[in-house]
Enzyme design. Structure first.
Site, short mmCIF file in Angstrom:
data_model
loop_
_atom_site.label_atom_id
_atom_site.label_comp_id
_atom_site.label_asym_id
_atom_site.label_seq_id
_atom_site.Cartn_x
_atom_site.Cartn_y
_atom_site.Cartn_z
CG ASP A 1 -2.20 0.85 0.93
OD1 ASP A 1 -2.13 1.72 0.03
OD2 ASP A 1 -3.22 0.70 1.62
C1 BGC Z 1 -5.11 3.06 0.23
C2 BGC Z 1 -5.32 1.96 -0.77
C3 BGC Z 1 -5.22 2.50 -2.17
C4 BGC Z 1 -3.90 3.21 -2.34
C5 BGC Z 1 -3.68 3.78 -3.73
C6 BGC Z 1 -3.89 3.90 -0.08
O1 BGC Z 1 -3.80 5.02 0.73
O2 BGC Z 1 -4.99 2.49 1.51
O3 BGC Z 1 -6.56 1.35 -0.56
O4 BGC Z 1 -5.37 1.48 -3.10
O5 BGC Z 1 -3.83 4.28 -1.42
O6 BGC Z 1 -4.51 4.85 -3.97
#
Ligand code: BGC
Length: 763
Positions: A303
């Site tokens: 993430d």
């Molecule tokens: C979130 C994810 C997301 C990623 C990309 C993160 O902050 O936890 O769910 O896919 O950002 O946008």
């Protein structure tokens, strides 16, 4: 032939790229053989797009090609994410924009490896302007109708390809077992089984039945966030959780397991911490469980910035380089860096040269990433063109979004049959509350912008509740006074103010009925953290003032999680939960209120009444203890406002003839359901099991099957459920899944508490 044998023969040049099943593996190996260490590590890097675009001041942007060339050509970066200018773009912009990125990657790099672009299209086209936005997953699951998840998946994939985007960071399979968690609305609610059923459909809808992601209308899914993300002890995003391994397996894993079985191509890692171990550093979860036990062969991506967090946040690694070492060795294939890629690439190169990260690990990661790119067809066709997707954002797609929203709306309370309201009766209606004129409140986060505020700049995309009710009841009959409004702030969602507060209470006296629109403003991730689960004090005060007028009140809730309403709910005769129904939600709510749609949604979570009673419906027997002794009266922990699976209809259903039989290894349970009312409706028939005694305290009950059926007045249908002994198993302290002999009860009913038949069973 075993995969390892194929790979070794390939690398010895002894196998030709002919047999279709080995063709991709073969191409991957041939490419991998040609790659330098820098190129390999570049493939493992994913960057956010924002730093590479320059706003032109008129809403448009240009690509900073020099900066992008450095990343893609010099460093070999192989993946990008997010949206230019952090705001939804139309397909005509997305298509050529990604086309230009792909041109640089395929024409200007030594090996011409295409990029893989990923976006969070979590309820339809989050970041695709003019695309179809659906209800959030928490509303989708409230339909208890897997067909809506399938359709949302298909349409999302089609419209993503229309935007030249092949990779979706969805579905969200985190267990919604804590109503405080700010990402509750992104998931499928509190039940592991219900989430598994809907999750499978959402994967299949996007990847196709055969998971052929090379198909121009399919995309690769990314299951998130593996594993155990949604239940931190504080209820706040990305804070520590304590989850025993057997609970992780029993409750959190099933939806992921099902989606992996359904062929999902990638997985994103949980940003959180379980038992003091950040999951990004957990070899046990990322390799032991995901690879060795579950046999997952796809890509694992971090993430956002989560390798760096092992150093900066978690203090597990003394340097950023050590953090990279920990995460990659734990089993991560691609790092969502997302900005400082030079440091990442340099550090990972030296880690590989020093042997701290084995070359075998790097090759394994790159192999998986290349395989995904081949499977997506990116080498043959790096781009899909908007012109080839005439159904982008079309009426039929919007209709599918409406249909899901209409089936999600859940009638929680309808005392005295206040609903439905016949528009022909000419009643004077006051529409008030902060959600009455808010689009954000209907759509939630991940809508046009990350925090969801962007939807307010596009009134053409979404009707408000006040508008939809005005259309139904006639503008002359509908008065709109907010009473309380949200501050029009982008990053804070929880600031509210009085807005003609006294006037609203006065207007209630003049009205025949008040539609009170309460809930939450939009938010996403950490900005949505809460200190108090109760509905905002100003909204609570408004509800009390309106209820005190004695006028009949219909409370319409639009909220990402169940905010406590127990201070005033007893004074409100009708309560409608709309969750976050999306841009078609206002019409869906209005159609339920007027009776055009007979509500059939059921709560996918327990709606708590009190802040210290946040138990899920599958709590333990011990939590149920009640003492009626007048001196020391106490009640159990499960005393919610509304139970899991609850939802009323404008008609009534009778259950009869329930019976249990055996067919081979299968237990067959049947019941007849009759619509005893005078209008057509849909019922969600739910089957629960209760394990009466077990070697670990059993859950009081667990949902095992469900079916949503449509019945005309007077019509009867037989519902049949088949389950096996395996369905009744649980994880013991040795983390083995066991089905223990003993007595069980099967319950068939209209909710987890409205049980209409009980059938004993002995295993
Ligand atoms: C979130 C994810 C997301 C990623 C990309 C993160 O902050 O936890 O769910 O896919 O950002 O946008």
């Amino acid at each position: 032939m075993a995969k390892t044998t194929i790979l070794s023969l390939l690398s010895l040049g002894m196998l030709a790229c002919s047999a279709p099943q080995t063709e991709t593996a073969c191409r991957v190996e041939q490419l991998l053989d040609k790659m330098t260490l820098t190129e390999k590590i570049g493939q493992m890097a994913q960057l956010t797009i924002e730093p590479f675009v320059i706003a032109d001041g008129t809403g448009g942007f240009t690509l900073d090609t020099a900066l992008l060339r450095e990343a893609v050509v010099e460093y070999g970066v192989g993946s990008l994410l997010n949206v230019p200018l952090s705001e939804s773009q139309p397909a005509e912009v997305w298509g050529p924009f990604i086309g230009e990125l792909q041109r640089i990657a395929t024409d200007e790099t030594r090996l011409g490896i295409p990029l893989i672009y990923g976006v969070d299209q979590v309820h339809g086209g989050t970041y695709s302007l003019g695309s179809t936005l659906f209800p959030q997953q928490i509303a989708l699951v409230a339909t208890w109708n897997p067909a809506h998840a399938r359709r949302m998946g298909e349409i999302t994939a089609y419209e993503m390809r229309a935007c030249n985007i092949p990779w979706n960071f969805a579905p969200i399979l985190d267990l919604g077992a804590d109503p405080r968690f700010p990402r509750q609305y992104e998931g499928f609610g509190e039940d592991p089984y219900l989430g598994s059923v809907l999750g499978r459909e959402l994967v299949k809808g996007q990847e196709g039945d055969d998971n052929d992601v090379n198909h121009p209308e399919h995309v690769a899914t990314c299951l998130k966030h593996f594993l155990g993300y949604s239940v931190p002890a504080s209820g706040k995003d990305r804070t520590p959780a304590n989850i025993p391994w057997n609970a992780l397996m029993e409750y959190h894993l099933p939806a992921f397991r099902e989606a992996l079985d359904a062929g999902a191509h990638s997985v994103m890692v949980n940003s959180g911490i379980i038992d003091n171990e950040p999951v990004h550093a957990s070899r046990r979860i990322l390799t032991g469980l995901l690879r060795d036990e579950l046999g997952f062969a796809g890509v694992v991506v971090t993430d956002y910035e989560d390798l760096e967090k092992l150093h900066a946040r978690d203090r597990l690694a003394a340097t950023s380089k050590d953090a990279i070492c920990l995460g990659i060795n734990a089993g991560i294939d691609m790092a969502m860096i997302p900005i400082d890629y030079r440091g990442f690439c340099r550090d990972l190169c030296s880690l590989a040269e020093e042997g701290a990260v084995p070359m075998k690990r790097i090759d394994e990661a790159v192999r998986r990433i290349l395989k995904l790119k081949f499977e997506l067809g990116l080498f043959e066709r790096p781009n899909t063109l908007p012109a080839d997707y005439p159904r982008y954002g079309c009426k039929e797609h919007r209709q599918a979004s409406y249909a899901a929203a209409a089936e999600a709306i859940t009638l929680l309370k309808n005392d005295g049959g206040l609903l439905s309201l016949d528009p022909a009766a000419g009643r004077k209606i006051l529409v008030c509350g902060p959600n009455a004129q808010s689009r954000r409140a209907l759509c939630g986060g991940w809508t046009v912008t990350w925090q969801g505020h962007g939807i307010e700049r596009h009134p053409e995309l979404c009707k408000t509740l006040a508008e939809a009710l005005g259309e139904r009841f006639g503008r002359r009959n509908v008065e709109v006074i907010p009473g309380v409004s949200y501050d029009a702030h982008e990053s804070r969602y929880d600031t509210e103010r009085r807005d003609r507060f006294d006037e609203a209470a006065e207007a209630a006296r003049r009205a025949d009925v008040v539609v009170l629109c309460l809930g939450e403003n939009s938010y996403c991730e950490k900005p949505g953290d809460l200190n108090d689960l109760a509905l905002d004090p100003l909204q609570t005060e408004l509800a009390e003032r309106i209820a005190a007028t004695g006028k009949p009140v219909v409370l319409v809730l639009s909220e990402g999680r169940p905010r406590l309403i127990s201070k005033f709910s007893a004074k409100i005769p009708a309560i409608v939960q709309s969750y976050l129904p999306g841009p078609q939600g206002a019409d869906a709510v209005a159609d339920v209120l007027t009776g055009k749609v007979n509500p059939s949604g059921k709560l996918p979570y327990t709606y708590p009444a009190f802040p210290n009673s946040l138990a899920v419906y599958y709590h333990k027997y011990a939590d149920e203890q009640r003492n009626t002794d007048a001196t020391y009266k106490y009640e159990g922990d499960y005393n919610p406002e509304f139970v899991f699976g609850h939802g009323l209809s404008y008609t009534a259903f009778a259950y009869s003839g329930a019976k249990l039989t055996h067919e081979g290894d299968e237990i067959v349970i049947k019941a007849d359901i009759t619509n005893t009312g005078d209008r057509a409706g849909q019922e969600v028939v739910q089957l629960y099991s209760r394990d009466l005694y077990a070697s670990l305290i059993p859950d009081v009950k667990r949902l095992r099957r469900f079916e949503k059926i449509a019945l005309k007045p007077g019509q009867t249908r037989t519902v049949e459920f088949r389950i096996t002994k395996e369905d009744l198993a649980f994880y013991n302290l040795e983390n083995e899944r066991i089905a223990e002999p003993g007595e069980f009860l099967f319950e068939i009913g209209a909710s987890s508490a409205d049980i209409r038949a009980t059938l004993p069973f002995k295993l």
